[in-house]
Design a protein around this motif. Structure first.
Motif, PDB file in Angstrom:
ATOM      1  N   TRP B 189       0.813  -1.220   0.000  1.00 43.35           N
ATOM      2  CA  TRP B 189       0.000   0.000   0.000  1.00 43.35           C
ATOM      3  C   TRP B 189       0.847   1.271   0.000  1.00 43.35           C
ATOM      4  CZ3 TRP B 189      -4.877   0.287  -1.233  1.00 43.35           C
ATOM      5  CH2 TRP B 189      -5.662   1.367  -0.840  1.00 43.35           C
ATOM      6  N   ARG B 196       0.244   3.989  -6.156  1.00 39.65           N
ATOM      7  CA  ARG B 196      -0.831   3.094  -5.747  1.00 39.65           C
ATOM      8  C   ARG B 196      -1.975   3.088  -6.754  1.00 39.65           C
ATOM      9  NH1 ARG B 196      -3.380   5.140  -0.473  1.00 39.65           N
ATOM     10  NH2 ARG B 196      -1.313   4.654   0.357  1.00 39.65           N
ATOM     11  N   LEU B 200      -3.969   0.004  -8.682  1.00 37.70           N
ATOM     12  CA  LEU B 200      -5.414  -0.251  -8.578  1.00 37.70           C
ATOM     13  C   LEU B 200      -6.061  -0.224  -9.962  1.00 37.70           C
ATOM     14  CD1 LEU B 200      -6.175   1.913  -5.400  1.00 37.70           C
ATOM     15  CD2 LEU B 200      -6.098  -0.590  -5.525  1.00 37.70           C
ATOM     16  N   PHE B 203      -5.273  -3.552 -11.571  1.00 35.28           N
ATOM     17  CA  PHE B 203      -6.145  -4.611 -11.036  1.00 35.28           C
ATOM     18  C   PHE B 203      -7.522  -4.536 -11.691  1.00 35.28           C
ATOM     19  CE2 PHE B 203      -9.310  -6.103  -7.882  1.00 35.28           C
ATOM     20  CZ  PHE B 203      -8.929  -7.431  -7.848  1.00 35.28           C
ATOM     21  N   THR B 212      -8.438 -11.429  -7.295  1.00 38.91           N
ATOM     22  CA  THR B 212      -8.392 -11.026  -5.892  1.00 38.91           C
ATOM     23  C   THR B 212      -7.208 -10.098  -5.701  1.00 38.91           C
ATOM     24  OG1 THR B 212      -9.363 -13.128  -5.174  1.00 38.91           O
ATOM     25  CG2 THR B 212      -8.169 -11.854  -3.516  1.00 38.91           C
ATOM     26  N   LEU B 213      -7.447  -9.018  -4.956  1.00 37.43           N
ATOM     27  CA  LEU B 213      -6.383  -8.086  -4.587  1.00 37.43           C
ATOM     28  C   LEU B 213      -6.074  -8.256  -3.107  1.00 37.43           C
ATOM     29  CD1 LEU B 213      -4.698  -5.382  -5.114  1.00 37.43           C
ATOM     30  CD2 LEU B 213      -6.755  -4.187  -4.335  1.00 37.43           C
ATOM     31  N   HIS B 214      -4.803  -8.413  -2.773  1.00 38.48           N
ATOM     32  CA  HIS B 214      -4.366  -8.357  -1.378  1.00 38.48           C
ATOM     33  C   HIS B 214      -3.445  -7.152  -1.232  1.00 38.48           C
ATOM     34  CE1 HIS B 214      -4.954 -12.854  -0.065  1.00 38.48           C
ATOM     35  NE2 HIS B 214      -6.055 -12.324  -0.550  1.00 38.48           N
ATOM     36  N   ALA B 215      -3.827  -6.228  -0.370  1.00 42.82           N
ATOM     37  CA  ALA B 215      -2.971  -5.071  -0.115  1.00 42.82           C
ATOM     38  C   ALA B 215      -2.581  -5.050   1.352  1.00 42.82           C
ATOM     39  CB  ALA B 215      -3.702  -3.775  -0.476  1.00 42.82           C
ATOM     40  N   ASN B 216      -1.329  -4.756   1.601  1.00 39.62           N
ATOM     41  CA  ASN B 216      -0.837  -4.641   2.975  1.00 39.62           C
ATOM     42  C   ASN B 216      -0.096  -3.325   3.159  1.00 39.62           C
ATOM     43  OD1 ASN B 216      -1.247  -7.415   4.387  1.00 39.62           O
ATOM     44  ND2 ASN B 216      -0.469  -7.934   2.359  1.00 39.62           N
ATOM     45  N   THR B 217      -0.202  -2.785   4.368  1.00 42.04           N
ATOM     46  CA  THR B 217       0.570  -1.589   4.670  1.00 42.04           C
ATOM     47  C   THR B 217       2.058  -1.895   4.609  1.00 42.04           C
ATOM     48  OG1 THR B 217       0.071  -2.202   6.944  1.00 42.04           O
ATOM     49  CG2 THR B 217      -1.040  -0.271   6.071  1.00 42.04           C
ATOM     50  N   PHE B 226       2.901 -13.994   5.610  1.00 45.97           N
ATOM     51  CA  PHE B 226       1.665 -14.768   5.446  1.00 45.97           C
ATOM     52  C   PHE B 226       1.136 -14.691   4.022  1.00 45.97           C
ATOM     53  CE2 PHE B 226      -1.091 -11.137   5.443  1.00 45.97           C
ATOM     54  CZ  PHE B 226      -0.691 -10.280   6.455  1.00 45.97           C
ATOM     55  N   GLU B 227       1.587 -13.716   3.233  1.00 48.30           N
ATOM     56  CA  GLU B 227       1.148 -13.669   1.836  1.00 48.30           C
ATOM     57  C   GLU B 227       1.753 -14.812   1.011  1.00 48.30           C
ATOM     58  OE1 GLU B 227      -1.226 -12.095   0.545  1.00 48.30           O
ATOM     59  OE2 GLU B 227      -1.600 -10.408   1.889  1.00 48.30           O
ATOM     60  N   ASP B 230      -0.754 -17.408   1.632  1.00 46.23           N
ATOM     61  CA  ASP B 230      -1.978 -17.106   0.862  1.00 46.23           C
ATOM     62  C   ASP B 230      -1.773 -17.397  -0.623  1.00 46.23           C
ATOM     63  OD1 ASP B 230      -3.028 -16.276   3.251  1.00 46.23           O
ATOM     64  OD2 ASP B 230      -3.519 -14.244   2.606  1.00 46.23           O
TER      65      ASP B 230
END
Lengths: 240, 240
Positions: B189, B196, B200, B203, B212-217, B226-227, B230
């Protein structure tokens, strides 16, 4: 807290209806007698706590070892609606039909629901944490606006999973900056009634350093089932 | 395809270096002799395939039952850089230092790397699929720009996991609309060097119905571990 009925599923999950004063709730617990961490599962105002998809979600979380509780907050589910609620819902239907802006109506309707829901969730949490089958820590899953307020004022909540599909009043959009616990934010990319940019702005606003956004294609009700698994794994990282 | 070295880790994972003409690659396989589905793990141009975090990712995917292959594409890793590559990298450094726009430099640099990488990935895929220890189906993980082109022209790829942190040339932003296979898009993110909104928009542009979008700070290199889990579960849904 009075338990009024009990049902056992073939996978061992125990589902009990309860009342706590005027609050109707449901508690799902694992078959094991060991005290379990707790997930508060707050559906948004349009659905009763007995809705099958919500029950399926709750049972799945129990399979991960959680006790799960849900209530129908004032004006939600089968609870009676106030005259103001009825008026606001009528105004909403009319505005939607006429293609008019609905933000101010939602601000009033949802704002009022949040104000009334949060104290009942805290009362429920107090009661749940006295039960021997519940140990904490506590997570929260579901209705964003209520969850923001709860997480902002309730130190017993350790992690939150929010669903972006619903109006978030201005007060809670501000309070989002106060949230500092781990957060998973679930967005339906093509949600018809909820502007995508507003959800992205809200995700950006949350004060926590450890936040994750999951977005999937599809409309409001199209969240894929694997997000239930992802939500439980998120809680596993923070509540166990 | 010539294997030039072999290493066994204590968890049973076998890591073999290979060459295929001028292409240097690494193949990681599970200890089980059963043919495994394949994940092409394409790091972007700044990292060699031996970088420890990439190796850790590969080994983790092997634990999920995949064979994983990586190559250093032309101009990447330890491969020699062309005069044009060196010039573009020098221009990039100068522009970054001067705070000048870099899009056109990246367009030229990355566009050329993609053009040269994709044929080598296809050659590698041809060779890998002749090995008895690899069965397919095939997933792709990593470098977005190369993956878009590969997925657009290569019917043997069934699912893709892309990392948003990298320049995507205009040609691949257009080709993104042609992608119709399941897709997981991973975004940091607060990535300093990658706007950014551009991620987006990309995507949004992918043509697949199941994305599916996975966004992390956090910044460019801050993707949480953990991604990796995933990502493997995403492949489990589509390659098994």
């Amino acid at each position: 807290m009075q338990f009024t009925s009990e049902r056992r599923f073939d996978d061992g999950v125990i589902e009990r209806e309860f009342t706590l004063g005027e609050i109707p709730g449901t508690l799902w617990t694992p078959p094991s007698p060991a005290p379990a961490p707790l997930v508060l599962m707050a559906h948004n105002n349009g659905l009763p706590k007995g809705e099958p998809r919500l029950v399926a979600r709750a049972r799945r979380s129990v399979a991960y070892g959680y006790a799960v509780a849900s209530i129908d907050a004032p004006g939600c589910g089968d609870r009676p609606r106030s005259t103001a609620d009825e008026q606001a819902r009528a105004d909403l239907g009319r505005a939607l039909g006429a293609g008019e802006p609905i933000d101010e109506i939602l601000e009033s309707l949802v704002g009022s629901l949040v104000e009334r829901a949060v104290p009942e969730w805290r009362t429920t949490l107090d009661a749940l944490l006295t039960l021997p089958e519940i140990s904490g820590p506590v997570g929260y899953s579901g209705w964003t606006a209520v969850g923001i307020r709860l997480a902002a004022i309730e130190p017993r909540i350790s992690a939150v999973g929010f669903f972006a599909g619903g109006y978030v009043p201005r007060a809670q959009r501000e309070e989002a900056r106060q949230i500092t616990i781990p957060l998973l934010f679930l967005l339906q990319w093509d949600d018809e009634g909820n502007p995508r940019q507003r959800a992205l702005d809200l995700f950006d606003a949350f004060g926590t350093q450890e936040k994750t956004l999951h977005a999937n294609t599809g409309g409001h009700t199209g969240t894929p089932w694997f997000e239930v698994e992802d939500g439980n794994r998120f809680f596993d990282r923070h509540l166990k």
